[in-house]
Design a protein around this motif. Sequence first.
Motif, PDB file in Angstrom:
ATOM      1  N   GLY A  86       0.788  -1.227   0.000  1.00 18.38           N
ATOM      2  CA  GLY A  86       0.000   0.000   0.000  1.00 18.38           C
ATOM      3  C   GLY A  86       0.819   1.274   0.000  1.00 18.38           C
ATOM      4  O   GLY A  86       0.253   2.368  -0.028  1.00 18.38           O
ATOM      5  N   ALA A  87       2.149   1.154   0.037  1.00 16.79           N
ATOM      6  CA  ALA A  87       2.996   2.351   0.030  1.00 16.79           C
ATOM      7  C   ALA A  87       3.029   2.967  -1.364  1.00 16.79           C
ATOM      8  O   ALA A  87       2.713   2.321  -2.359  1.00 16.79           O
ATOM      9  CB  ALA A  87       4.408   1.989   0.481  1.00 16.79           C
ATOM     10  N   MET A  88       3.447   4.233  -1.412  1.00 18.55           N
ATOM     11  CA  MET A  88       3.595   4.944  -2.675  1.00 18.55           C
ATOM     12  C   MET A  88       4.973   5.604  -2.713  1.00 18.55           C
ATOM     13  O   MET A  88       5.413   6.181  -1.721  1.00 18.55           O
ATOM     14  CB  MET A  88       2.515   6.006  -2.846  1.00 18.55           C
ATOM     15  CG  MET A  88       1.105   5.458  -2.984  1.00 18.55           C
ATOM     16  SD  MET A  88       0.852   4.497  -4.506  1.00 18.55           S
ATOM     17  CE  MET A  88       1.052   5.784  -5.758  1.00 18.55           C
ATOM     18  N   ALA A  89       5.615   5.527  -3.863  1.00 18.32           N
ATOM     19  CA  ALA A  89       6.895   6.201  -4.072  1.00 18.32           C
ATOM     20  C   ALA A  89       6.654   7.307  -5.097  1.00 18.32           C
ATOM     21  O   ALA A  89       6.698   7.068  -6.298  1.00 18.32           O
ATOM     22  CB  ALA A  89       7.942   5.220  -4.574  1.00 18.32           C
ATOM     23  N   GLY A  90       6.377   8.510  -4.623  1.00 21.08           N
ATOM     24  CA  GLY A  90       5.883   9.535  -5.522  1.00 21.08           C
ATOM     25  C   GLY A  90       4.550   9.073  -6.072  1.00 21.08           C
ATOM     26  O   GLY A  90       3.664   8.656  -5.316  1.00 21.08           O
ATOM     27  N   THR A  91       4.376   9.123  -7.377  1.00 22.04           N
ATOM     28  CA  THR A  91       3.125   8.662  -7.980  1.00 22.04           C
ATOM     29  C   THR A  91       3.192   7.195  -8.402  1.00 22.04           C
ATOM     30  O   THR A  91       2.227   6.672  -8.951  1.00 22.04           O
ATOM     31  CB  THR A  91       2.771   9.528  -9.199  1.00 22.04           C
ATOM     32  OG1 THR A  91       3.850   9.504 -10.141  1.00 22.04           O
ATOM     33  CG2 THR A  91       2.515  10.973  -8.774  1.00 22.04           C
ATOM     34  N   HIS A  92       4.327   6.550  -8.164  1.00 21.66           N
ATOM     35  CA  HIS A  92       4.455   5.125  -8.456  1.00 21.66           C
ATOM     36  C   HIS A  92       4.117   4.307  -7.212  1.00 21.66           C
ATOM     37  O   HIS A  92       4.249   4.797  -6.086  1.00 21.66           O
ATOM     38  CB  HIS A  92       5.886   4.780  -8.888  1.00 21.66           C
ATOM     39  CG  HIS A  92       6.288   5.356 -10.203  1.00 21.66           C
ATOM     40  ND1 HIS A  92       5.559   5.183 -11.357  1.00 21.66           N
ATOM     41  CD2 HIS A  92       7.383   6.098 -10.561  1.00 21.66           C
ATOM     42  CE1 HIS A  92       6.160   5.777 -12.362  1.00 21.66           C
ATOM     43  NE2 HIS A  92       7.256   6.361 -11.909  1.00 21.66           N
ATOM     44  N   PRO A  93       3.719   3.048  -7.387  1.00 20.53           N
ATOM     45  CA  PRO A  93       3.567   2.176  -6.210  1.00 20.53           C
ATOM     46  C   PRO A  93       4.908   2.053  -5.493  1.00 20.53           C
ATOM     47  O   PRO A  93       5.960   1.903  -6.128  1.00 20.53           O
ATOM     48  CB  PRO A  93       3.148   0.834  -6.819  1.00 20.53           C
ATOM     49  CG  PRO A  93       2.596   1.157  -8.161  1.00 20.53           C
ATOM     50  CD  PRO A  93       3.361   2.351  -8.644  1.00 20.53           C
ATOM     51  N   GLY A  94       4.860   2.149  -4.173  1.00 24.07           N
ATOM     52  CA  GLY A  94       6.060   1.930  -3.375  1.00 24.07           C
ATOM     53  C   GLY A  94       6.105   0.488  -2.905  1.00 24.07           C
ATOM     54  O   GLY A  94       5.304  -0.345  -3.339  1.00 24.07           O
ATOM     55  N   GLY A  95       7.023   0.202  -2.010  1.00 24.32           N
ATOM     56  CA  GLY A  95       7.070  -1.161  -1.534  1.00 24.32           C
ATOM     57  C   GLY A  95       8.315  -1.490  -0.747  1.00 24.32           C
ATOM     58  O   GLY A  95       9.113  -0.610  -0.410  1.00 24.32           O
ATOM     59  N   THR A  96       8.471  -2.774  -0.484  1.00 30.09           N
ATOM     60  CA  THR A  96       9.606  -3.296   0.256  1.00 30.09           C
ATOM     61  C   THR A  96      10.723  -3.653  -0.721  1.00 30.09           C
ATOM     62  O   THR A  96      10.483  -4.309  -1.730  1.00 30.09           O
ATOM     63  CB  THR A  96       9.205  -4.549   1.050  1.00 30.09           C
ATOM     64  OG1 THR A  96       8.171  -4.208   1.986  1.00 30.09           O
ATOM     65  CG2 THR A  96      10.386  -5.129   1.801  1.00 30.09           C
ATOM     66  N   GLY A  97      11.925  -3.211  -0.408  1.00 29.68           N
ATOM     67  CA  GLY A  97      13.066  -3.518  -1.251  1.00 29.68           C
ATOM     68  C   GLY A  97      14.238  -4.023  -0.439  1.00 29.68           C
ATOM     69  O   GLY A  97      14.392  -3.673   0.730  1.00 29.68           O
ATOM     70  N   SER A  98      15.056  -4.840  -1.045  1.00 29.83           N
ATOM     71  CA  SER A  98      16.275  -5.309  -0.384  1.00 29.83           C
ATOM     72  C   SER A  98      17.377  -5.489  -1.412  1.00 29.83           C
ATOM     73  O   SER A  98      17.122  -5.670  -2.602  1.00 29.83           O
ATOM     74  CB  SER A  98      16.034  -6.616   0.371  1.00 29.83           C
ATOM     75  OG  SER A  98      15.848  -7.698  -0.536  1.00 29.83           O
ATOM     76  N   ALA A  99      18.606  -5.434  -0.954  1.00 25.47           N
ATOM     77  CA  ALA A  99      19.769  -5.660  -1.810  1.00 25.47           C
ATOM     78  C   ALA A  99      20.941  -5.998  -0.903  1.00 25.47           C
ATOM     79  O   ALA A  99      20.927  -5.694   0.298  1.00 25.47           O
ATOM     80  CB  ALA A  99      20.087  -4.422  -2.659  1.00 25.47           C
ATOM     81  N   SER A 100      21.954  -6.629  -1.465  1.00 27.78           N
ATOM     82  CA  SER A 100      23.141  -6.970  -0.694  1.00 27.78           C
ATOM     83  C   SER A 100      24.372  -6.904  -1.574  1.00 27.78           C
ATOM     84  O   SER A 100      24.278  -6.831  -2.804  1.00 27.78           O
ATOM     85  CB  SER A 100      23.006  -8.366  -0.080  1.00 27.78           C
ATOM     86  OG  SER A 100      22.900  -9.358  -1.097  1.00 27.78           O
ATOM     87  N   LEU A 101      25.527  -6.928  -0.934  1.00 25.60           N
ATOM     88  CA  LEU A 101      26.788  -6.800  -1.648  1.00 25.60           C
ATOM     89  C   LEU A 101      27.905  -7.363  -0.782  1.00 25.60           C
ATOM     90  O   LEU A 101      27.896  -7.196   0.437  1.00 25.60           O
ATOM     91  CB  LEU A 101      27.065  -5.321  -1.956  1.00 25.60           C
ATOM     92  CG  LEU A 101      28.356  -4.984  -2.706  1.00 25.60           C
ATOM     93  CD1 LEU A 101      28.235  -5.402  -4.172  1.00 25.60           C
ATOM     94  CD2 LEU A 101      28.646  -3.490  -2.613  1.00 25.60           C
ATOM     95  N   VAL A 102      28.856  -8.033  -1.413  1.00 22.49           N
ATOM     96  CA  VAL A 102      30.089  -8.420  -0.741  1.00 22.49           C
ATOM     97  C   VAL A 102      31.181  -7.481  -1.221  1.00 22.49           C
ATOM     98  O   VAL A 102      31.436  -7.369  -2.427  1.00 22.49           O
ATOM     99  CB  VAL A 102      30.459  -9.887  -1.037  1.00 22.49           C
ATOM    100  CG1 VAL A 102      31.790 -10.238  -0.362  1.00 22.49           C
ATOM    101  CG2 VAL A 102      29.369 -10.825  -0.551  1.00 22.49           C
ATOM    102  N   THR A 103      31.815  -6.775  -0.301  1.00 23.82           N
ATOM    103  CA  THR A 103      32.824  -5.783  -0.661  1.00 23.82           C
ATOM    104  C   THR A 103      34.120  -6.461  -1.107  1.00 23.82           C
ATOM    105  O   THR A 103      34.325  -7.662  -0.916  1.00 23.82           O
ATOM    106  CB  THR A 103      33.122  -4.858   0.526  1.00 23.82           C
ATOM    107  OG1 THR A 103      33.834  -5.600   1.536  1.00 23.82           O
ATOM    108  CG2 THR A 103      31.836  -4.287   1.113  1.00 23.82           C
ATOM    109  N   GLY A 104      35.005  -5.669  -1.679  1.00 24.85           N
ATOM    110  CA  GLY A 104      36.291  -6.197  -2.102  1.00 24.85           C
ATOM    111  C   GLY A 104      37.115  -6.738  -0.955  1.00 24.85           C
ATOM    112  O   GLY A 104      37.979  -7.596  -1.156  1.00 24.85           O
TER     113      GLY A 104
END
Length: 215
Positions: free
Chosen positions: A42-60
């Motif tokens: 039900g979230a909104m990101a500006g006029t776009h649907p918003g939502g739950t996001g995730s990301a990950s990274l292994v550093t050098g």
Amino acid sequence: DLANGGDKAWGASPPYRDLGRDALAAVSSGPVALGRAGAGFGAMAGTHPGGTGSASLVTGEGYTVGALVCVNAFGSVTMPGLDDVYWAWPHEIDGEFGGGRPPAGWQAAPADWGAAKVNPGVRENTTIAVVATDAALTPAQARRLAIMAQDGLARAIRPVHTPFDGDVVFALSTSARPLPESGAELALAALGSACADTLARAVARGVHAARTQAA
């Protein structure tokens, strides 16, 4: 966000503690549901649907960083006039949010916020996030990590941190791997930069997933 209707007559016992316990009990080892799921439903990101996001990274250096975000922002996550290009595009990995790129020579007008909300209201917008790492951090180092990670929101949302937003980023550590004894501050700087990039990706991934689900 409390201005979303519903019965708020909780008295002396608001439901958040029980909701937190229920969420912890429901944790599984499976992937995090992106887009219109969990706190992002039900979230909104500006006029776009918003939502739950995730990301990950292994550093050098071999440290792992991750970001989890609920995007409910006043500002836009896409570039003006380029509906399939996210502000976070320079940090995208393997086309994770569509692979859109601005054309050569494209330039944003200073006051053009693109797909930001037209009539924002107070207490209606919050982008809340947590970044985590396996690097062992002191409380002061964790605070610095959160400060640096906050820049990830600025890389993914325009405008951000406005009077209409309640943006916040928390940081945590599993303390699995110590920072190097020599050069700990430089290692922390690299971790903070990685967290900011990863959070920017998480914002775009969450909104992209929500938009795909709403299509």
